[in-house]
Design a protein around this motif. Structure first.
Motif, mmCIF file in Angstrom:
data_model
loop_
_atom_site.group_PDB
_atom_site.id
_atom_site.type_symbol
_atom_site.label_atom_id
_atom_site.label_comp_id
_atom_site.label_asym_id
_atom_site.label_seq_id
_atom_site.Cartn_x
_atom_site.Cartn_y
_atom_site.Cartn_z
ATOM 1 N N TYR A 41 0.864 -1.182 0.000
ATOM 2 C CA TYR A 41 0.000 0.000 0.000
ATOM 3 C C TYR A 41 0.893 1.222 0.000
ATOM 4 C CZ TYR A 41 -3.404 -3.421 1.669
ATOM 5 O OH TYR A 41 -4.217 -4.523 1.787
ATOM 6 N N TYR A 42 0.671 2.116 -0.969
ATOM 7 C CA TYR A 42 1.504 3.314 -1.034
ATOM 8 C C TYR A 42 0.792 4.437 -1.765
ATOM 9 C CZ TYR A 42 2.907 0.824 -5.357
ATOM 10 O OH TYR A 42 2.943 0.141 -6.543
ATOM 11 N N ASN A 43 1.469 5.587 -1.837
ATOM 12 C CA ASN A 43 0.870 6.758 -2.483
ATOM 13 C C ASN A 43 1.406 6.907 -3.908
ATOM 14 O OD1 ASN A 43 3.381 8.118 -2.367
ATOM 15 N ND2 ASN A 43 2.919 8.890 -0.334
ATOM 16 N N GLU A 44 0.904 7.910 -4.573
ATOM 17 C CA GLU A 44 1.236 8.148 -5.980
ATOM 18 C C GLU A 44 2.733 8.248 -6.238
ATOM 19 O OE1 GLU A 44 0.254 11.507 -9.417
ATOM 20 O OE2 GLU A 44 -0.509 11.786 -7.395
ATOM 21 N N ARG A 45 3.464 8.849 -5.336
ATOM 22 C CA ARG A 45 4.905 9.054 -5.534
ATOM 23 C C ARG A 45 5.682 7.749 -5.660
ATOM 24 N NH1 ARG A 45 7.082 11.325 -0.944
ATOM 25 N NH2 ARG A 45 5.219 10.683 0.136
ATOM 26 N N LYS A 46 5.162 6.667 -5.108
ATOM 27 C CA LYS A 46 5.855 5.381 -5.135
ATOM 28 C C LYS A 46 5.488 4.519 -6.343
ATOM 29 C CE LYS A 46 7.916 5.756 -1.104
ATOM 30 N NZ LYS A 46 9.354 5.803 -0.978
ATOM 31 N N MET A 47 4.526 4.989 -7.153
ATOM 32 C CA MET A 47 4.095 4.232 -8.329
ATOM 33 C C MET A 47 5.193 4.195 -9.383
ATOM 34 S SD MET A 47 0.305 5.779 -9.010
ATOM 35 C CE MET A 47 -0.046 4.712 -10.395
ATOM 36 N N PRO A 48 5.210 3.147 -10.197
ATOM 37 C CA PRO A 48 6.110 3.191 -11.359
ATOM 38 C C PRO A 48 5.778 4.424 -12.209
ATOM 39 C CG PRO A 48 5.229 0.978 -11.064
ATOM 40 C CD PRO A 48 4.500 1.873 -10.097
ATOM 41 N N ARG A 49 6.794 5.124 -12.615
ATOM 42 C CA ARG A 49 6.617 6.405 -13.307
ATOM 43 C C ARG A 49 5.741 6.288 -14.557
ATOM 44 N NH1 ARG A 49 11.713 10.040 -13.613
ATOM 45 N NH2 ARG A 49 11.234 9.798 -11.433
ATOM 46 N N SER A 50 5.946 5.247 -15.346
ATOM 47 C CA SER A 50 5.167 5.104 -16.583
ATOM 48 C C SER A 50 3.694 4.842 -16.284
ATOM 49 C CB SER A 50 5.733 3.985 -17.459
ATOM 50 O OG SER A 50 5.654 2.740 -16.792
ATOM 51 N N LEU A 51 3.409 4.083 -15.256
ATOM 52 C CA LEU A 51 2.021 3.827 -14.869
ATOM 53 C C LEU A 51 1.358 5.110 -14.383
ATOM 54 C CD1 LEU A 51 -0.387 2.011 -14.266
ATOM 55 C CD2 LEU A 51 0.712 1.407 -12.096
ATOM 56 N N ARG A 52 2.047 5.836 -13.546
ATOM 57 C CA ARG A 52 1.513 7.115 -13.044
ATOM 58 C C ARG A 52 1.228 8.067 -14.195
ATOM 59 N NH1 ARG A 52 5.425 9.119 -9.176
ATOM 60 N NH2 ARG A 52 6.484 10.022 -10.942
ATOM 61 N N SER A 53 2.135 8.138 -15.146
ATOM 62 C CA SER A 53 1.951 9.012 -16.304
ATOM 63 C C SER A 53 0.733 8.586 -17.124
ATOM 64 C CB SER A 53 3.211 8.989 -17.169
ATOM 65 O OG SER A 53 3.021 9.748 -18.325
ATOM 66 N N ASP A 86 -16.410 15.282 -7.842
ATOM 67 C CA ASP A 86 -17.710 14.658 -8.063
ATOM 68 C C ASP A 86 -17.752 13.152 -7.902
ATOM 69 O OD1 ASP A 86 -18.816 17.186 -8.812
ATOM 70 O OD2 ASP A 86 -17.844 16.946 -10.764
ATOM 71 N N SER A 87 -16.613 12.475 -8.069
ATOM 72 C CA SER A 87 -16.667 11.014 -8.060
ATOM 73 C C SER A 87 -15.349 10.384 -7.641
ATOM 74 C CB SER A 87 -17.077 10.488 -9.433
ATOM 75 O OG SER A 87 -16.078 10.768 -10.388
ATOM 76 N N MET A 88 -15.447 9.098 -7.381
ATOM 77 C CA MET A 88 -14.286 8.266 -7.078
ATOM 78 C C MET A 88 -14.269 7.111 -8.064
ATOM 79 S SD MET A 88 -14.676 8.097 -2.915
ATOM 80 C CE MET A 88 -13.517 6.783 -2.770
ATOM 81 N N LYS A 89 -13.080 6.683 -8.444
ATOM 82 C CA LYS A 89 -12.924 5.523 -9.316
ATOM 83 C C LYS A 89 -11.879 4.600 -8.708
ATOM 84 C CE LYS A 89 -13.720 7.961 -13.704
ATOM 85 N NZ LYS A 89 -14.925 7.367 -14.220
ATOM 86 N N ILE A 90 -12.086 3.314 -8.931
ATOM 87 C CA ILE A 90 -11.072 2.324 -8.597
ATOM 88 C C ILE A 90 -10.686 1.650 -9.906
ATOM 89 C CG2 ILE A 90 -10.520 0.218 -7.333
ATOM 90 C CD1 ILE A 90 -12.560 1.128 -5.218
ATOM 91 N N LEU A 91 -9.412 1.773 -10.251
ATOM 92 C CA LEU A 91 -8.888 1.199 -11.482
ATOM 93 C C LEU A 91 -8.117 -0.075 -11.187
ATOM 94 C CD1 LEU A 91 -7.285 4.389 -13.105
ATOM 95 C CD2 LEU A 91 -9.657 3.590 -13.294
ATOM 96 N N ILE A 98 -5.596 -0.789 -18.455
ATOM 97 C CA ILE A 98 -6.277 -0.066 -17.383
ATOM 98 C C ILE A 98 -7.777 -0.253 -17.554
ATOM 99 C CG2 ILE A 98 -6.709 2.185 -16.332
ATOM 100 C CD1 ILE A 98 -3.986 3.084 -17.499
ATOM 101 N N SER A 99 -8.441 -0.683 -16.490
ATOM 102 C CA SER A 99 -9.896 -0.810 -16.545
ATOM 103 C C SER A 99 -10.511 -0.221 -15.281
ATOM 104 C CB SER A 99 -10.319 -2.274 -16.706
ATOM 105 O OG SER A 99 -9.880 -3.039 -15.608
ATOM 106 N N VAL A 100 -11.692 0.360 -15.430
ATOM 107 C CA VAL A 100 -12.415 0.905 -14.281
ATOM 108 C C VAL A 100 -13.154 -0.253 -13.627
ATOM 109 C CG1 VAL A 100 -14.202 2.491 -13.500
ATOM 110 C CG2 VAL A 100 -12.669 3.156 -15.365
ATOM 111 N N ASN A 101 -12.829 -0.528 -12.374
ATOM 112 C CA ASN A 101 -13.485 -1.612 -11.652
ATOM 113 C C ASN A 101 -14.725 -1.120 -10.933
ATOM 114 O OD1 ASN A 101 -13.743 -3.109 -8.842
ATOM 115 N ND2 ASN A 101 -13.017 -4.568 -10.375
ATOM 116 N N GLU A 102 -14.644 0.114 -10.416
ATOM 117 C CA GLU A 102 -15.762 0.666 -9.656
ATOM 118 C C GLU A 102 -15.769 2.174 -9.816
ATOM 119 O OE1 GLU A 102 -17.504 0.317 -5.087
ATOM 120 O OE2 GLU A 102 -15.729 -0.820 -5.674
#
Length: 108
Positions: A41-53, A86-91, A98-102
């Protein structure tokens, strides 16, 4: 360095939980001690750079609020939480797809 290391007995195996830097990790093993999976479990800064982009381009109106990285034998799945006014998404992100799960609408 590792902090808050704990071991737990589960009905189907064992769980090791610990924190390294800003990453909270849970490692699951079966009854014989064989590794089943790891969840980080981590925040955006720890994501692989290409995925975050890729996510920031595709969902530019959203903020990444959290990430779970699920490592299982042979694959990695990312669960990315997004939010805007307005909303929240879980990918779900697997093999670069990348797919929207919720998707939830926020009541303001």
């Amino acid at each position: 360095s590792v902090r808050n290391a704990s071991w737990y007995n589960l009905s189907d195996g064992y769980l090791a939980r610990f924190v390294t830097g800003d990453v909270d990790s849970r490692v699951y093993y079966n009854k014989k001690g064989k590794w089943n999976c790891t969840i980080r479990y981590y925040n955006e800064r720890k994501m692989p750079r290409s995925l975050r982009s890729d996510i920031n381009i595709a969902y530019c109106d959203y903020k990444i609020t959290g990430v779970e990285q699920l490592d299982v034998p042979g694959t990695i799945l990312y669960i990315v939480h997004l939010e805007n006014a307005d909303s929240m998404k879980i990918l779900y992100v697997h093999d670069g797809e990348i797919s929207v799960n919720e998707e939830l609408t926020l009541n303001k």
